[in-house]
Write a protein that holds these residues in place. Structure first.
Motif, mmCIF file in Angstrom:
data_model
loop_
_atom_site.group_PDB
_atom_site.id
_atom_site.type_symbol
_atom_site.label_atom_id
_atom_site.label_comp_id
_atom_site.label_asym_id
_atom_site.label_seq_id
_atom_site.Cartn_x
_atom_site.Cartn_y
_atom_site.Cartn_z
ATOM 1 N N ALA A 91 59.588 -63.868 -72.833
ATOM 2 C CA ALA A 91 60.217 -62.635 -72.349
ATOM 3 C C ALA A 91 59.162 -61.598 -71.988
ATOM 4 N N LEU A 92 58.129 -61.493 -72.812
ATOM 5 C CA LEU A 92 57.054 -60.537 -72.542
ATOM 6 C C LEU A 92 56.293 -60.939 -71.280
ATOM 7 N N TRP A 93 56.076 -62.243 -71.111
ATOM 8 C CA TRP A 93 55.384 -62.732 -69.918
ATOM 9 C C TRP A 93 56.177 -62.404 -68.662
ATOM 10 N N MET A 94 57.463 -62.672 -68.658
ATOM 11 C CA MET A 94 58.291 -62.389 -67.483
ATOM 12 C C MET A 94 58.352 -60.894 -67.196
ATOM 13 N N SER A 95 58.521 -60.104 -68.231
ATOM 14 C CA SER A 95 58.697 -58.661 -68.027
ATOM 15 C C SER A 95 57.431 -57.995 -67.519
#
Length: 215
Positions: A91-95
């Protein structure tokens, strides 16, 4: 065409593979929305999956803020699959891609794709390549880095960059221009591809065992 047991088996296997792919696409689409929603509470997140003739399934997700401004970014199936299987925080990577887009106060939608070869060349020569060359120079010492264009026998025109100081082993990273264009059209920074490759080269050489002088 005569139907044989082999033909039937091949068709059934193809149908099963297609079903598995569709299930995977559906799961990644769902996981992507959930992941982004967890990072952007109060925003609306939606997305879609499309089939690209060259790259296969591709995903675009849109994050719409309360003020109505929307930000769209695209992803390849293989990188989403890798993120959800191997990343400690997908999620952190995508955001992270949306955080960069949201630095612009107004909406950032997907760029208009070139409609012909002339438009594609204009976009490449006028936007993508100058940006990549500048990013490479800003990231690395200009005296140590080489960058330019070349023609690969399999992948066609490529942007390549490398470190002339390394005489042995891998010292050049090359990216097909069509892949740089695809990233640009997904609101992804195409320079990241070549810069990540250059850092991998540096890491490889830094991790090489140093030769010890003979006694």
């Amino acid at each position: 065409m005569t139907t044989t047991p082999d033909n039937v088996n091949e068709r059934e296997e193809a149908e099963q593979q297609n079903e598995k792919l569709q299930e995977l696409v559906k799961a990644l689409h769902h996981n992507g929305i959930v992941a982004l929603q967890s990072q952007f509470e109060g925003c609306k997140v939606d997305g879609q999956a499309n089939q690209h003739s060259v790259y296969g399934p591709m995903f675009t997700f849109r994050v719409t803020k309360e003020d109505g401004n929307a930000y769209v970014c695209g992803f390849f199936l293989r990188e989403l699959l890798n993120a959800f299987q191997n990343s400690p925080n997908p999620a952190l990577w995508m955001s992270s891609f949306y955080v960069d887009l949201m630095k612009v106060p107004e909406s950032v939608l997907l760029p208009r794709p070139p409609q012909n070869e002339e438009e594609a060349k204009k976009m490449m020569d006028g936007q993508i390549l100058p940006h990549c060359f500048n990013a490479i120079k800003e990231e690395f010492d200009a005296d140590e880095i080489y960058s330019g264009l070349d023609l690969h026998p399999q992948h066609g025109p490529v942007l390549e960059a490398g470190f002339p100081k390394y005489k042995d082993g891998n010292n050049v990273c090359a990216m097909p221009l069509h892949l740089l264009l695809a990233h640009h059209l997904m609101n992804r920074d195409p320079a990241d591809l070549i810069i990540d490759g250059l850092y991998r080269i540096l890491e490889e050489h830094e991790n090489e065992p140093s030769e010890q002088p003979q006694a």
